[in-house]
Design a protein around this motif. Structure first.
Motif, PDB file in Angstrom:
ATOM      1  N   ILE A  92       0.811  -1.226   0.000  1.00 18.92           N
ATOM      2  CA  ILE A  92       0.000   0.000   0.000  1.00 18.92           C
ATOM      3  C   ILE A  92       0.842   1.273   0.000  1.00 18.92           C
ATOM      4  N   GLU A  93       2.146   1.124  -0.125  1.00 16.20           N
ATOM      5  CA  GLU A  93       3.017   2.298  -0.039  1.00 16.20           C
ATOM      6  C   GLU A  93       2.719   3.319  -1.131  1.00 16.20           C
ATOM      7  N   HIS A  94       2.467   2.852  -2.357  1.00 18.70           N
ATOM      8  CA  HIS A  94       2.209   3.785  -3.458  1.00 18.70           C
ATOM      9  C   HIS A  94       0.880   4.533  -3.261  1.00 18.70           C
ATOM     10  N   ILE A  95      -0.101   3.873  -2.629  1.00 19.36           N
ATOM     11  CA  ILE A  95      -1.384   4.527  -2.368  1.00 19.36           C
ATOM     12  C   ILE A  95      -1.213   5.558  -1.260  1.00 19.36           C
ATOM     13  N   LYS A  96      -0.450   5.172  -0.236  1.00 23.82           N
ATOM     14  CA  LYS A  96      -0.136   6.098   0.849  1.00 23.82           C
ATOM     15  C   LYS A  96       0.561   7.334   0.328  1.00 23.82           C
ATOM     16  N   PHE A 148      -5.655  10.234  13.735  1.00 27.65           N
ATOM     17  CA  PHE A 148      -6.629  11.045  13.015  1.00 27.65           C
ATOM     18  C   PHE A 148      -6.043  11.445  11.669  1.00 27.65           C
ATOM     19  N   ALA A 149      -6.880  11.404  10.628  1.00 22.90           N
ATOM     20  CA  ALA A 149      -6.465  11.822   9.289  1.00 22.90           C
ATOM     21  C   ALA A 149      -7.109  13.157   8.944  1.00 22.90           C
ATOM     22  N   TYR A 150      -6.348  14.000   8.239  1.00 20.48           N
ATOM     23  CA  TYR A 150      -6.822  15.322   7.832  1.00 20.48           C
ATOM     24  C   TYR A 150      -6.547  15.535   6.342  1.00 20.48           C
ATOM     25  N   ASP A 151      -7.417  16.358   5.717  1.00 23.39           N
ATOM     26  CA  ASP A 151      -7.175  16.711   4.326  1.00 23.39           C
ATOM     27  C   ASP A 151      -6.345  17.998   4.253  1.00 23.39           C
ATOM     28  N   LYS A 152      -6.080  18.471   3.040  1.00 23.46           N
ATOM     29  CA  LYS A 152      -5.203  19.629   2.857  1.00 23.46           C
ATOM     30  C   LYS A 152      -5.797  20.921   3.423  1.00 23.46           C
ATOM     31  N   ASN A 153      -7.112  20.902   3.675  1.00 21.66           N
ATOM     32  CA  ASN A 153      -7.764  22.076   4.273  1.00 21.66           C
ATOM     33  C   ASN A 153      -7.896  21.950   5.788  1.00 21.66           C
ATOM     34  N   CYS A 185     -10.903  13.802   8.546  1.00 17.77           N
ATOM     35  CA  CYS A 185     -11.654  12.992   7.574  1.00 17.77           C
ATOM     36  C   CYS A 185     -11.576  11.491   7.832  1.00 17.77           C
ATOM     37  N   GLY A 186     -10.916  11.076   8.925  1.00 20.41           N
ATOM     38  CA  GLY A 186     -10.855   9.647   9.206  1.00 20.41           C
ATOM     39  C   GLY A 186     -10.073   9.360  10.473  1.00 20.41           C
ATOM     40  N   PHE A 187     -10.107   8.106  10.880  1.00 20.20           N
ATOM     41  CA  PHE A 187      -9.366   7.711  12.080  1.00 20.20           C
ATOM     42  C   PHE A 187      -9.111   6.208  12.053  1.00 20.20           C
ATOM     43  N   LEU A 188      -8.159   5.789  12.850  1.00 26.61           N
ATOM     44  CA  LEU A 188      -7.862   4.370  13.049  1.00 26.61           C
ATOM     45  C   LEU A 188      -7.466   4.183  14.506  1.00 26.61           C
ATOM     46  N   ALA A 211     -13.655  11.522   1.529  1.00 28.90           N
ATOM     47  CA  ALA A 211     -12.250  11.142   1.373  1.00 28.90           C
ATOM     48  C   ALA A 211     -12.079   9.722   0.825  1.00 28.90           C
ATOM     49  N   LEU A 212     -13.189   9.084   0.467  1.00 24.85           N
ATOM     50  CA  LEU A 212     -13.080   7.742  -0.115  1.00 24.85           C
ATOM     51  C   LEU A 212     -12.307   7.793  -1.428  1.00 24.85           C
ATOM     52  N   PHE A 213     -11.522   6.762  -1.686  1.00 23.74           N
ATOM     53  CA  PHE A 213     -10.708   6.627  -2.909  1.00 23.74           C
ATOM     54  C   PHE A 213      -9.583   7.662  -2.985  1.00 23.74           C
ATOM     55  N   SER A 214      -9.306   8.327  -1.861  1.00 29.68           N
ATOM     56  CA  SER A 214      -8.228   9.317  -1.832  1.00 29.68           C
ATOM     57  C   SER A 214      -6.899   8.697  -1.436  1.00 29.68           C
ATOM     58  N   GLY A 215      -6.957   7.476  -0.914  1.00 27.22           N
ATOM     59  CA  GLY A 215      -5.752   6.827  -0.398  1.00 27.22           C
ATOM     60  C   GLY A 215      -5.519   7.090   1.072  1.00 27.22           C
ATOM     61  N   VAL A 216      -6.383   7.900   1.695  1.00 26.20           N
ATOM     62  CA  VAL A 216      -6.165   8.245   3.097  1.00 26.20           C
ATOM     63  C   VAL A 216      -6.340   7.032   4.012  1.00 26.20           C
ATOM     64  N   GLY A 217      -7.192   6.090   3.607  1.00 21.97           N
ATOM     65  CA  GLY A 217      -7.340   4.862   4.392  1.00 21.97           C
ATOM     66  C   GLY A 217      -6.033   4.089   4.439  1.00 21.97           C
ATOM     67  N   SER A 218      -5.385   3.971   3.295  1.00 20.42           N
ATOM     68  CA  SER A 218      -4.094   3.290   3.241  1.00 20.42           C
ATOM     69  C   SER A 218      -3.028   4.060   4.008  1.00 20.42           C
TER      70      SER A 218
END
Length: 367
Positions: free
Chosen positions: A181-185, A250-255, A259-262, A308-315
């Motif tokens: 998943i490195e390339h998606i990350k 916690f995950a954040y977008d550029k703004n 947008c997510g968490f694990l 944020a789906l399909f953005s790669g943020v999950g990976s």
């Protein structure tokens, strides 16, 4: 068994103590059993639990002479008047006993005009639910349900059918998973997404963020019921003593929008077994002594907003957690309790082993 007697109650203190005690006694010779904290179970089943603001419970205990042989609870959520729930089921290996318990719980729910019954579930999916149905030969781990092998067989014999299946997979080659998943990350990083750890000095503020993310991400999920922040906060009480900051991401977008968490934690099975369901000072000292002996890491709750789906943020979240696991000496991890049709099951697909299967059941009430 000619002297069977069943007693029903809601909040009777003496009966409730016997009800709770049986949940420990039934596993007293089982080395796989991880005793839940008694204080937590007691709170769940007393009037002090805010869940009873909109829920009704009827508990049943079955005796043979003076010995308890089983227990069960019938639960109604006033906000979902057609669906009833059965939880807190424990029973000796005797279908006759199980059937009597189920008959009584069913009768209570039918009298309240319930059309469908879901089981096993202790109030809602925020609490313990599901039976382990496969993988009994594998070690149990924290945060998963636990039950005797014959429980799901009894429910199926009674007429329950599987509503949903769930799986836990073990990751035994973290480096390989990271490379996949490195390339998606990297794509997510290039698009301005970033990760931060929970700030354990601001637990209440951070839990509010986690609550808001959880509600937005999971509100349309199967069997979801909303809870208020006070209930949510209670579920995560003591979190700052149990984890390192890098175990809740916690995950954040550029703004700079979250947008997510694990969320995950080490498998403290050994430490919890040593505590034996207690939370006094001596038991807490046992936890501190044995917690560093955990060898496996549990990745428990994971979510990303639709935006944020399909953005790669999950990976990006998973990759970062893998990295933190390695840094802290964990050579394997578990993607825990993933529902059968969830996209999160793609992580480790084909390169991890399914170690447990769980099932959630339903029963259609005949009119």
């Amino acid at each position: 068994m000619n002297n069977l007697k069943i007693i029903d109650f809601d909040f009777d203190h003496k009966l409730l103590k016997k009800f709770i005690d049986f949940g420990y006694d039934i596993y007293k010779n089982d080395s796989q059993f991880i005793p839940p904290f008694r204080e937590k179970i007691e709170f769940e089943l007393t009037k002090q639990n805010p869940f009873f603001n909109d829920r009704i419970i009827r508990n049943f205990i079955i005796y043979d002479d003076n010995a308890i042989k089983g227990r069960i609870s019938a639960i109604i959520n006033k906000n979902m008047p057609n669906i009833g729930y059965i939880g807190y089921f424990e029973c000796i290996d005797n279908y006759e006993i199980a059937k009597i318990l189920l008959d009584n719980a069913m009768e209570f729910l039918k009298k309240n005009n319930i059309k469908e019954i879901n089981a096993p579930i202790n109030f809602s999916t925020w609490n313990k639910y599901r039976f382990v149905t496969e993988g009994f030969e594998n070690e149990s781990f924290i945060l998963e349900p636990y039950n005797h092998k014959y429980y799901p067989l009894f429910f199926e014999k009674y007429g329950f059918t599987v509503l949903k299946n769930y799986y836990s997979n073990v990751v035994i080659d973290i480096d390989r998973e990271m490379s996949k998943i490195e390339h998606i990350k990297q794509k997510a990083l290039q698009n301005g997404y970033y990760i931060r750890n929970i700030d354990l000095k601001k637990v209440d503020e951070e839990l509010l963020l986690l609550y808001n993310l959880t509600i937005e991400i999971f509100k349309n999920n199967f069997a979801y019921t909303e809870i208020d922040f006070a209930d949510f906060k209670n579920l995560y009480s003591g979190l700052n003593y149990m984890i390192k900051a890098e175990y809740l991401l916690f995950a954040y977008d550029k703004n700079n929008n979250a947008c997510g968490f694990l969320f995950g934690m080490p498998d403290y099975s050994l430490a919890f077994k040593k505590m034996n369901g207690k939370s006094d000072i001596f038991s807490k000292l046992k936890f501190l002594f044995y917690r560093d002996k955990a060898e496996c890491f549990i990745m428990k709750t994971f979510g990303v907003k639709k935006t944020a789906l399909f953005s790669g943020v999950g990976s990006l979240l998973v990759y970062t957690m893998y990295k933190n696991m390695k840094k802290n000496g964990f050579s394997k991890g578990i993607h825990a309790l993933m529902i059968e049709n969830n996209s999160s099951r793609k992580y480790g697909l084909g390169t991890t082993n399914i170690i447990k299967k769980y099932s959630f059941y339903k029963y259609e009430v005949l009119q």
